[in-house]
Design an enzyme around this catalytic site. Structure first.
Site, PDB file in Angstrom:
ATOM      1  CB  ILE A   1     -68.236  10.968   2.946  1.00  0.00           C
ATOM      2  CG1 ILE A   1     -66.976  11.495   3.645  1.00  0.00           C
ATOM      3  CG2 ILE A   1     -68.203   9.458   2.913  1.00  0.00           C
ATOM      4  CD1 ILE A   1     -66.906  11.129   5.138  1.00  0.00           C
TER       5      ILE A   1
ATOM      6  CG  PHE B   1     -72.758  14.344   8.460  1.00  0.00           C
ATOM      7  CD1 PHE B   1     -71.841  15.076   7.724  1.00  0.00           C
ATOM      8  CD2 PHE B   1     -74.085  14.348   8.058  1.00  0.00           C
ATOM      9  CE1 PHE B   1     -72.244  15.823   6.624  1.00  0.00           C
ATOM     10  CE2 PHE B   1     -74.491  15.085   6.960  1.00  0.00           C
ATOM     11  CZ  PHE B   1     -73.571  15.828   6.246  1.00  0.00           C
TER      12      PHE B   1
ATOM     13  N   GLY C   1     -55.978  15.507  10.181  1.00  0.00           N
ATOM     14  CA  GLY C   1     -57.371  15.521   9.753  1.00  0.00           C
ATOM     15  C   GLY C   1     -58.027  16.833  10.141  1.00  0.00           C
TER      16      GLY C   1
ATOM     17  CD  GLU D   1     -65.140  13.657  12.372  1.00  0.00           C
ATOM     18  OE1 GLU D   1     -66.031  13.242  13.110  1.00  0.00           O
ATOM     19  OE2 GLU D   1     -64.208  12.936  11.970  1.00  0.00           O
TER      20      GLU D   1
HETATM   21 MO1  MOS Z   1     -67.020  11.030  11.520  1.00  0.00          MO
HETATM   22  S1  MOS Z   1     -68.433  11.098  13.041  1.00  0.00           S
HETATM   23  O1  MOS Z   1     -65.796  10.256  12.365  1.00  0.00           O
HETATM   24  O2  MOS Z   1     -67.827  10.123  10.357  1.00  0.00           O
END
Ligand code: MOS
Length: 760
Positions: free
Chosen positions: A470, A246, A722, A725
């Protein structure tokens, strides 16, 4: 109950299950701390008990007496071993310039003051507790309003930032018929990935291998080489799976070089796994922010003035800031804009990226202010967004590459049943019920990436790129694009990620992995296609001899056209090739001239949302219902619906999963998460998962993520935006707006807690 992902529509990839799903659920996936090392020693950190001052002396006698202790690193014996480092915000790669054992100085609570190495983890821990440090404390500044903090304009300390503005915002605000002027605040938050921060270092002769969960292994490799003063060719960083990051595993922390030095000294591999509380101070976090927003509008809802002043806490030496105004000021058809970001230096560890770093705090402020404006105008909040919707950002007038904001609002509103909303509080027995909504937004960014794709005559492909898994599904989507481009079943594609020996990929931050990696891999595959097509078209015989290469395609391991087909094994024979290998260095549209060179040196040159000819953002809309118990003030979120448009989706299953996780995170941001700071001593109080609250299953009821189809031919060749987020942005504003609808009380400081509801 989480509503299942809908079937893919146009421009959406198949919902293929993650290639690494089985490995992860069976425990076969090896995380950094799981990698077996031969005869390892174990490190344990000793952290500073004060936030500012210096170490006067150590008494190490008791610590050294613990059986199996091999080495204790302190500034007294390590001071000159790590070379000065550069902050990533100033073009370096380090998450902080504070180098713990370089001097006796203490910059923040929980800074490393010693590292114990022993034969066992338990021995290292026991000895660490027996290290006696005599520290001289000075008064420390904790946060906003603490004595001794220093405020500076962010634009004065960084040439990267120009506070966006257009027209005469002050004048327009003064003249506006409707005015909103309010202050908002967001708390300190810590990432708390379930996988702890670990580092293992092993030297073989003069070659160093680092096992560390990382969002940027090429950066890690180059940075550690620089810090140790050795050639990058002698450093290899490996991180095949990351158990949550994160943002916290993107910059290089000061622990890694120290573990490498320890491993050299004891002549054995050394493994460090930080405890949960050590992670609070030895990595980064989301700093607390404050905002003053002024919105001026005409009675028809048109926003004539938007003034946003942001304040962000940072550490004493490093000017970290997120400056969400760079994006906020682009989002509606504001007629006049002024913005300014200030940083407030305190005696804290340096903050850093945490999921949607600028958008989470700044959009909370803006989208709450938008709701306040809707109330002042007696206007439906969705209609207020529609009145101020635009296909051109207001600062320079650049067009959006695509923008589906109102489509998202309309689809989510329909699914939610928004037309049934009462303008003020509804009641259901003992519960006050309220509905609210807000925009979600995330800039569509990209960075250069290299990739190698190798195809064999049996129709099996190998894809190599130092990208990062991730939790985002990177193995899967990267495999999918290669399978699609090479006309192969996904099971014939092998994907290698997470090793700095592979072609460099960019940082897995800013939600750039899919757009960057997939475009690079697609470009390599296209080169392979071209070689195959050339092979059949230039042949003297065969079914496709003389064909126009534009008419050819690759499907099921064959080159095909309307006139016939040929197996790729035959094409390989024609070309006299055993394998076909293509290495590409893909630079995104608008990429800097030096970006490939930078990539090869472990730097990511991001192409941000604001480009030369246009701006690129993914949008969404979130609608929530809150219920607040009239007696106890308990706040529940029984229902949340989000609709999101992010260009082409590579995989609807992983995209849906990101949206679901994002909205749950957003609920946490609104109602649960906050790191408490002892203002006298500048120390974190709740540095554990019992006291640092995150949402659990019982906090989540009905949750629906709608995938809105969107085609974007401008953003990049594959049309990918993207989305990792995106969905946690705006959730907190939607909840605070719903709380207002339920109670008539406007909460402008997160998180919203029971104690805020006692007087409603
Ligand atoms: Mo994300 S905060 O851009 O890993």
């Amino acid at each position: 109950m989480i509503v299942a992902a809908p079937q893919p529509k146009a421009n959406m990839g198949e919902p293929v299950p993650r290639l690494d799903a089985r490995l992860k659920v069976t425990g076969e996936a090896r995380y950094a701390a799981d990698v077996p090392l031969s005869n390892p020693a174990y490190a344990f950190l000793v952290l500073s008990p004060i936030a500012k001052g210096h170490v006067v002396s150590f008494d190490l006698s008791e610590a050294r007496a613990v059986p199996g202790v091999l080495e204790i690193l302190t500034h007294e014996n390590t001071a000159n071993e790590v070379r000065p480092t550069k902050f990533f915000g100033q073009g370096g790669r380090a998450s902080t310039t504070i180098q713990p054992l370089s001097s006796p100085q203490i910059w923040h609570d929980g800074q490393i003051i010693a590292m114990v190495v022993a034969n066992t983890f338990e021995g290292a821990r026991e000895a660490a507790y027996k290290v006696k440090a005599n520290c001289q404390a000075e008064p420390a500044s904790a946060t906003f309003d603490s004595p001794g903090t220093k405020i500076e304009a962010a634009a004065d300390v960084s040439k990267e930032l120009k506070d966006p503005q257009v027209g005469d915002a002050e004048g327009a605000f003064a003249d506006a018929e409707i005015q909103i002027d309010a202050e908002y605040g967001t708390p300190t938050q810590h990432h708390n990935p379930i996988e702890l921060f670990a580092t293992a270092c092993a030297w073989t002769d003069d070659e160093l291998t680092i096992y560390e969960p990382s969002q940027f292994i090429h950066g890690l490799k180059h940075e550690i080489a620089e810090q140790l003063g050795i050639s990058p060719s002698r450093v290899r960083a490996r991180s095949h799976y990351v158990g949550g990051a994160f943002g916290s595993k993107g910059g290089v922390t000061s622990r890694t070089a120290l573990v490498a030095i320890a491993a050299k000294r004891v002549n054995r591999p050394v493994k460090l796994v930080m405890t949960r509380d050590q992670g609070f101070t030895m990595t980064t976090y989301r700093a607390e922010t404050r905002h003053r927003i002024r919105l001026g509008a005409a009675p028809d809802g048109k926003i004539t003035s938007y003034i946003h002043e942001g304040f962000e806490v940072t550490s004493r030496p490093d000017a970290y800031f997120v400056a969400g105004t760079r994006n906020c000021t682009h989002l509606y058809s504001f007629q006049n804009v002024a913005s300014k970001v200030s940083i407030v230096r305190a005696d804290r560890n340096t903050p850093g990226f945490m999921r949607s770093p600028p958008e989470v705090p700044y959009i909370f402020a803006l989208e709450t202010a938008m709701d306040e404006l809707a109330v002042a105008l007696s206007m439906d909040p969705v209609e207020l967004r529609r009145v101020n919707d635009t296909m051109h950002e207001p600062i320079k007038g650049l067009p959006f590459t695509s923008r589906s904001l109102m489509k998202c609002f309309d689809e989510a509103a329909r699914a939610f049943g928004w037309q049934m909303r009462a303008p003020a509080s509804m009641r259901d027995g003992d519960w006050r019920v309220g509905w609210g909504c807000a925009m979600a937004v995330y800039p569509s960014q990209m960075a250069p990436a290299a990739a190698r794709v190798t195809l064999d005559r049996g129709g099996r492909a190998r894809v190599e790129i130092a990208a990062h898994e991730i939790g985002n599904g990177a193995y899967t989507v990267i495999g999918q694009i290669a399978a699609e481009r090479l006309g192969l079943p996904l099971r014939n594609v092998h994907v290698e990620l997470g090793d700095s020996a592979l072609p460099p990929g960019p940082i897995a931050g800013g939600s750039i992995t899919t757009a960057s990696s997939c475009n690079a891999v697609a470009a390599a595959c296209d080169n392979i296609r071209e070689r195959l097509f050339h092979g059949v078209a230039m042949a003297n015989d065969g079914p496709l001899a003389g064909a126009d290469t534009d008419s050819l395609d690759l499907t099921d391991g064959r080159v095909v056209s309307a006139q016939g087909a040929e197996d790729i094994a035959t094409v390989f024979d024609r070309l006299g090739a055993g394998v076909i290998e293509e290495y590409v260095e893909w630079v995104p549209p608008g990429g800097a001239a030096d970006s490939v060179q930078a990539l090869n040196n472990g730097h990511t040159r991001m192409v941000r949302a604001e480009r030369k000819e246009n701006v690129a953002y993914a949008f969404g809309a979130e609608f929530v219902e809150v219920r607040i118990h009239a007696m106890t003030g308990e706040i529940r979120v029984p229902r949340i619906v989000g609709a999101f448009a992010a260009g082409r989706l590579m995989n609807t299953r992983t995209a849906h999963s990101q949206y679901v996780g994002g909205m749950i995170w957003g609920i946490g941001s609104a109602l649960h998460e906050a790191t408490e700071i002892d203002e006298k001593r500048a120390r974190y109080v709740n540095d554990n998962l019992a006291d640092y609250l995150v949402p659990v299953n019982a906090d989540i009821d009905q949750l629906e993520a709608i995938l809105v189809s969107e085609e974007d031919t401008q953003v990049n060749p594959l049309g990918i935006k993207g989305l990792g987020e995106l969905a946690n942005v705006g959730t907190a504003a939607a909840i605070s707006n719903a709380v207002f609808n339920a109670t008539g009380k406007r909460i402008r400081q997160l998180p919203i807690r029971i104690e805020d509801m006692l007087d409603v």
